[in-house]
Design a protein around this motif. Structure first.
Motif, PDB file in Angstrom:
ATOM      1  N   PRO A  18     -87.525   4.168 -41.826  1.00 22.96           N
ATOM      2  CA  PRO A  18     -89.169   3.431 -41.202  1.00 22.96           C
ATOM      3  C   PRO A  18     -90.187   4.370 -41.511  1.00 22.96           C
ATOM      4  CG  PRO A  18     -86.584   3.870 -39.756  1.00 22.96           C
ATOM      5  CD  PRO A  18     -86.417   4.569 -41.147  1.00 22.96           C
ATOM      6  N   TYR A  19     -90.779   3.406 -41.599  1.00 22.61           N
ATOM      7  CA  TYR A  19     -92.216   4.085 -42.284  1.00 22.61           C
ATOM      8  C   TYR A  19     -92.837   5.856 -41.233  1.00 22.61           C
ATOM      9  CZ  TYR A  19     -97.154   4.965 -44.318  1.00 22.61           C
ATOM     10  OH  TYR A  19     -98.276   5.747 -44.408  1.00 22.61           O
ATOM     11  N   PRO A  20     -93.173   6.425 -40.974  1.00 22.32           N
ATOM     12  CA  PRO A  20     -93.106   7.266 -42.619  1.00 22.32           C
ATOM     13  C   PRO A  20     -92.015   7.580 -42.903  1.00 22.32           C
ATOM     14  CG  PRO A  20     -93.986   8.090 -41.140  1.00 22.32           C
ATOM     15  CD  PRO A  20     -93.988   7.278 -40.321  1.00 22.32           C
ATOM     16  N   ALA A  21     -91.593   7.440 -44.130  1.00 22.18           N
ATOM     17  CA  ALA A  21     -91.024   8.410 -45.004  1.00 22.18           C
ATOM     18  C   ALA A  21     -91.703   9.260 -46.360  1.00 22.18           C
ATOM     19  CB  ALA A  21     -89.638   7.858 -45.797  1.00 22.18           C
ATOM     20  N   VAL A  22     -91.709  10.627 -44.869  1.00 25.04           N
ATOM     21  CA  VAL A  22     -92.545  11.714 -46.353  1.00 25.04           C
ATOM     22  C   VAL A  22     -92.015  12.492 -47.074  1.00 25.04           C
ATOM     23  CG1 VAL A  22     -94.552  13.847 -46.019  1.00 25.04           C
ATOM     24  CG2 VAL A  22     -93.936  11.783 -44.041  1.00 25.04           C
ATOM     25  N   SER A  23     -92.946  12.580 -48.149  1.00 22.76           N
ATOM     26  CA  SER A  23     -92.159  12.916 -49.563  1.00 22.76           C
ATOM     27  C   SER A  23     -93.198  14.309 -49.392  1.00 22.76           C
ATOM     28  CB  SER A  23     -92.399  12.511 -50.870  1.00 22.76           C
ATOM     29  OG  SER A  23     -91.280  11.616 -50.765  1.00 22.76           O
ATOM     30  N   VAL A  24     -92.783  15.501 -49.516  1.00 28.40           N
ATOM     31  CA  VAL A  24     -93.541  16.568 -49.707  1.00 28.40           C
ATOM     32  C   VAL A  24     -92.675  17.901 -50.891  1.00 28.40           C
ATOM     33  CG1 VAL A  24     -94.765  19.009 -48.918  1.00 28.40           C
ATOM     34  CG2 VAL A  24     -94.359  16.900 -47.649  1.00 28.40           C
ATOM     35  N   LEU A  25     -94.366  17.791 -51.803  1.00 26.33           N
ATOM     36  CA  LEU A  25     -93.702  18.307 -53.292  1.00 26.33           C
ATOM     37  C   LEU A  25     -94.691  19.617 -53.640  1.00 26.33           C
ATOM     38  CD1 LEU A  25     -92.984  15.463 -53.377  1.00 26.33           C
ATOM     39  CD2 LEU A  25     -93.424  15.687 -56.423  1.00 26.33           C
ATOM     40  N   THR A  26     -93.523  20.872 -54.265  1.00 20.91           N
ATOM     41  CA  THR A  26     -94.945  22.167 -54.277  1.00 20.91           C
ATOM     42  C   THR A  26     -94.357  22.459 -55.449  1.00 20.91           C
ATOM     43  OG1 THR A  26     -96.336  23.866 -53.055  1.00 20.91           O
ATOM     44  CG2 THR A  26     -93.967  23.432 -52.698  1.00 20.91           C
ATOM     45  N   PRO A  27     -95.125  22.952 -56.769  1.00 20.95           N
ATOM     46  CA  PRO A  27     -94.936  24.208 -57.211  1.00 20.95           C
ATOM     47  C   PRO A  27     -94.331  25.539 -56.946  1.00 20.95           C
ATOM     48  CG  PRO A  27     -97.030  23.498 -58.138  1.00 20.95           C
ATOM     49  CD  PRO A  27     -96.660  22.596 -56.440  1.00 20.95           C
ATOM     50  N   THR A  28     -93.020  25.936 -57.479  1.00 15.93           N
ATOM     51  CA  THR A  28     -92.880  27.393 -56.640  1.00 15.93           C
ATOM     52  C   THR A  28     -92.701  28.445 -57.737  1.00 15.93           C
ATOM     53  OG1 THR A  28     -90.513  26.734 -56.671  1.00 15.93           O
ATOM     54  CG2 THR A  28     -91.677  26.565 -55.372  1.00 15.93           C
ATOM     55  N   HIS A  29     -92.223  29.630 -57.438  1.00 17.59           N
ATOM     56  CA  HIS A  29     -91.772  30.095 -58.633  1.00 17.59           C
ATOM     57  C   HIS A  29     -90.714  31.424 -58.863  1.00 17.59           C
ATOM     58  CE1 HIS A  29     -95.863  29.031 -58.632  1.00 17.59           C
ATOM     59  NE2 HIS A  29     -96.390  29.443 -60.269  1.00 17.59           N
ATOM     60  N   ARG A  30     -90.147  31.799 -60.120  1.00 22.11           N
ATOM     61  CA  ARG A  30     -88.931  32.714 -59.826  1.00 22.11           C
ATOM     62  C   ARG A  30     -89.383  33.842 -59.972  1.00 22.11           C
ATOM     63  NH1 ARG A  30     -84.412  29.612 -62.677  1.00 22.11           N
ATOM     64  NH2 ARG A  30     -85.353  26.933 -63.266  1.00 22.11           N
ATOM     65  N   ARG A  31     -89.927  34.365 -60.327  1.00 22.35           N
ATOM     66  CA  ARG A  31     -90.976  35.905 -60.089  1.00 22.35           C
ATOM     67  C   ARG A  31     -92.199  36.110 -59.743  1.00 22.35           C
ATOM     68  NH1 ARG A  31     -88.346  34.077 -64.839  1.00 22.35           N
ATOM     69  NH2 ARG A  31     -86.110  34.524 -65.395  1.00 22.35           N
ATOM     70  N   GLU A  32     -92.235  37.225 -59.432  1.00 18.67           N
ATOM     71  CA  GLU A  32     -93.570  38.105 -58.972  1.00 18.67           C
ATOM     72  C   GLU A  32     -94.182  38.598 -60.446  1.00 18.67           C
ATOM     73  OE1 GLU A  32     -94.350  38.370 -56.339  1.00 18.67           O
ATOM     74  OE2 GLU A  32     -93.004  38.696 -55.021  1.00 18.67           O
ATOM     75  N   PRO A  33     -95.553  38.266 -60.138  1.00 19.22           N
ATOM     76  CA  PRO A  33     -96.873  38.264 -59.276  1.00 19.22           C
ATOM     77  C   PRO A  33     -97.143  36.752 -58.372  1.00 19.22           C
ATOM     78  CG  PRO A  33     -97.721  38.277 -60.832  1.00 19.22           C
ATOM     79  CD  PRO A  33     -96.552  38.328 -61.565  1.00 19.22           C
ATOM     80  N   ASP A  34     -96.574  35.535 -59.573  1.00 15.30           N
ATOM     81  CA  ASP A  34     -97.395  33.964 -59.195  1.00 15.30           C
ATOM     82  C   ASP A  34     -96.133  33.885 -57.857  1.00 15.30           C
ATOM     83  OD1 ASP A  34     -98.522  34.205 -61.883  1.00 15.30           O
ATOM     84  OD2 ASP A  34     -96.628  33.142 -62.483  1.00 15.30           O
ATOM     85  N   ARG A  35     -94.832  34.482 -57.074  1.00 17.28           N
ATOM     86  CA  ARG A  35     -94.231  34.014 -56.370  1.00 17.28           C
ATOM     87  C   ARG A  35     -95.047  34.755 -54.714  1.00 17.28           C
ATOM     88  NH1 ARG A  35     -87.896  36.524 -55.571  1.00 17.28           N
ATOM     89  NH2 ARG A  35     -87.749  34.210 -57.280  1.00 17.28           N
ATOM     90  N   ALA A  36     -95.813  35.294 -54.779  1.00 23.44           N
ATOM     91  CA  ALA A  36     -96.137  35.648 -54.425  1.00 23.44           C
ATOM     92  C   ALA A  36     -97.609  34.714 -53.227  1.00 23.44           C
ATOM     93  CB  ALA A  36     -97.563  36.798 -54.017  1.00 23.44           C
ATOM     94  N   GLN A  37     -97.705  33.901 -53.614  1.00 24.41           N
ATOM     95  CA  GLN A  37     -98.839  32.756 -53.722  1.00 24.41           C
ATOM     96  C   GLN A  37     -97.986  31.559 -52.951  1.00 24.41           C
ATOM     97  OE1 GLN A  37     -99.902  29.538 -56.777  1.00 24.41           O
ATOM     98  NE2 GLN A  37     -99.285  31.136 -57.752  1.00 24.41           N
ATOM     99  N   ASP A  38     -96.418  31.525 -53.056  1.00 25.48           N
ATOM    100  CA  ASP A  38     -95.703  30.807 -52.989  1.00 25.48           C
ATOM    101  C   ASP A  38     -95.707  30.025 -51.292  1.00 25.48           C
ATOM    102  OD1 ASP A  38     -94.566  29.792 -55.307  1.00 25.48           O
ATOM    103  OD2 ASP A  38     -93.204  30.480 -55.968  1.00 25.48           O
ATOM    104  N   PRO A  39     -95.325  31.262 -50.408  1.00 21.95           N
ATOM    105  CA  PRO A  39     -95.503  30.729 -48.832  1.00 21.95           C
ATOM    106  C   PRO A  39     -96.640  30.068 -48.513  1.00 21.95           C
ATOM    107  CG  PRO A  39     -94.658  33.432 -49.562  1.00 21.95           C
ATOM    108  CD  PRO A  39     -95.161  32.425 -50.762  1.00 21.95           C
ATOM    109  N   VAL A  40     -97.493  30.221 -48.733  1.00 18.01           N
ATOM    110  CA  VAL A  40     -98.883  30.048 -48.494  1.00 18.01           C
ATOM    111  C   VAL A  40     -99.082  28.486 -48.885  1.00 18.01           C
ATOM    112  CG1 VAL A  40    -101.942  30.317 -48.425  1.00 18.01           C
ATOM    113  CG2 VAL A  40    -100.063  32.383 -48.034  1.00 18.01           C
ATOM    114  N   ARG A  41     -98.901  28.918 -49.902  1.00 16.71           N
ATOM    115  CA  ARG A  41     -98.970  27.037 -50.573  1.00 16.71           C
ATOM    116  C   ARG A  41     -98.325  26.192 -50.142  1.00 16.71           C
ATOM    117  NH1 ARG A  41     -99.924  26.386 -57.360  1.00 16.71           N
ATOM    118  NH2 ARG A  41    -100.135  24.052 -57.190  1.00 16.71           N
ATOM    119  N   LEU A  42     -97.018  26.925 -49.754  1.00 14.03           N
ATOM    120  CA  LEU A  42     -96.144  25.925 -49.068  1.00 14.03           C
ATOM    121  C   LEU A  42     -96.446  25.165 -47.679  1.00 14.03           C
ATOM    122  CD1 LEU A  42     -93.245  24.196 -48.581  1.00 14.03           C
ATOM    123  CD2 LEU A  42     -92.322  26.982 -48.378  1.00 14.03           C
ATOM    124  N   ARG A  43     -96.985  26.404 -46.865  1.00 15.33           N
ATOM    125  CA  ARG A  43     -97.554  25.922 -46.167  1.00 15.33           C
ATOM    126  C   ARG A  43     -98.769  24.696 -45.972  1.00 15.33           C
ATOM    127  NH1 ARG A  43     -96.337  31.628 -44.771  1.00 15.33           N
ATOM    128  NH2 ARG A  43     -98.614  32.323 -45.006  1.00 15.33           N
TER     129      ARG A  43
END
Length: 364
Positions: A18-43
């Protein structure tokens, strides 16, 4: 979070919702320091999904609230401490799923009457998952293998265990060339049960299989069972009771050898196709051939990604975020080729030479 994409699971994900089927995509990271941005980007990307729900006149207030609740439930299930390279959230009325992918995805939100599955399909093909089975007289353990690790799989009845009186693998009485433990009918029946359980797993999730154990265990399993036929045998005992890292270190050389063998076979087939003139290379030519269902074998370099725009009869380069840009055009091609029965292989970067990252063998 989900990791395994079986054919049955994929079919379920692709059915209309049934509409809407929502797909949410976001890059994530395995290691710091790049991983620090993931929670904010996901929210932020989940907030963008809710914003699109709010502004879509085709979505009723009750339906909007229901899907927003599913998004919140999905968000609460995300464990970024074990993040891979991409994250996909699916939410629809009455359901949600979270998928962790070992492949980059573009950041995007899509509202439709189906979920966006091509990134899952491409990630699964690129990861080249495998099973490892570790065999002992008192325990048989199944390991779920991926790009750089294995984890213990508790599915299909695994691990299988039994009590063996006075079992000491270092002090086994021998009968001929076979330790007495493995000539015992109780052990043979135990390994028959393991074979039956393994056959069920392979039917649901067909993958390459590696089997570890001392030579006696491997011989008896081959004798009493049929599911491991064609598997790569690794005569290394003790892993049925071991930790994932030890298993990974034991199977890694065999996995790497199989990957090299498969890559070399793809290269030979592409060279042969050039001589027969049923060869295609480059993103534009492959894209056209894929849309026509002509690709029999698709080869993609592991980290090849490009953003393109459909100009009608060909593709033109585009910048991420451009109107009508296909940020995941390679994933689209992979899914289209799989849909038409093509064999899709990912090969090391640079393996395709002047093909610029992607090449194929055509059916006609």
């Amino acid at each position: 979070m989900e990791h395994d994409l079986s054919p049955a699971t994929l079919a379920e994900l692709r059915r209309p919702r049934p509409y809407p089927a929502v797909s949410v995509l976001t890059p994530t990271h395995r290691r710091e320091p790049d991983r620090a941005q993931d929670p904010v980007r996901l929210r932020n990307v989940v907030a963008e999904a809710k914003k699109q729900l709010e502004s879509d006149p085709a979505v009723t207030r009750d339906r909007r609230a229901e899907v927003a609740r599913e998004l919140d439930r999905a968000l609460a299930e995300v464990d970024l401490t074990h993040a891979e390279d991409g994250l996909v959230i699916f939410a629809a009325p009455g359901e949600h799923q979270v998928w962790s992918l070992a492949r980059n995805v573009p950041e995007r939100v899509v509202l439709s009457d189906t979920f966006l599955t091509r990134n899952l399909v491409s990630a699964r093909a690129a990861e080249q998952p495998f099973w490892a089975l570790s065999v002992a007289a008192d325990r048989v353990t199944l390991w779920n293998g991926g790009t750089d690790r294995v984890v213990e799989e508790r599915y299909g009845g695994f691990p299988l265990t039994r009590r063996v009186e006075n079992f000491d693998p270092e002090r086994q009485e021998r009968i001929g060339d076979v330790p007495s433990t493995y000539s015992d009918e109780g052990t043979r029946q135990f390994l028959r049960e393991a074979d039956t359980a393994l056959a069920g797993v392979l039917r649901a999730y067909p993958r390459p299989l590696y089997v570890t154990g001392d030579q006696a265990a491997l011989s008896v399993l081959d004798e009493v069972g049929s599911a491991p036929k064609g598997a790569v045998h690794i005569p290394y005992g003790g892993l049925a009771h071991s930790v994932p890292e030890a298993v990974w270190q034991a199977v890694r050389p065999a996995v790497a050898a199989e990957e090299r063998r498969a890559s070399d076979a793809v290269t030979r087939e592409l060279i042969s196709a050039r001589g027969r003139r049923d060869y295609a290379a480059g993103i534009d030519e492959i894209w056209r051939s894929a849309r026509e269902g002509r690709v029999r074998l698709l080869a993609v370099e592991e980290n090849y990604q490009v953003t393109m725009r459909d100009a009608g009869d060909h593709l033109v380069p585009a910048v991420s975020g451009d109107l009508d840009a296909h940020e995941d055009i390679v994933d689209e091609i992979v899914e289209q080729c799989l849909e038409t029965g093509a064999d899709v292989r990912f090969v090391p970067d640079g393996a395709l030479g002047d093909a610029n990252g992607i090449a194929g063998v055509l059916r006609y």
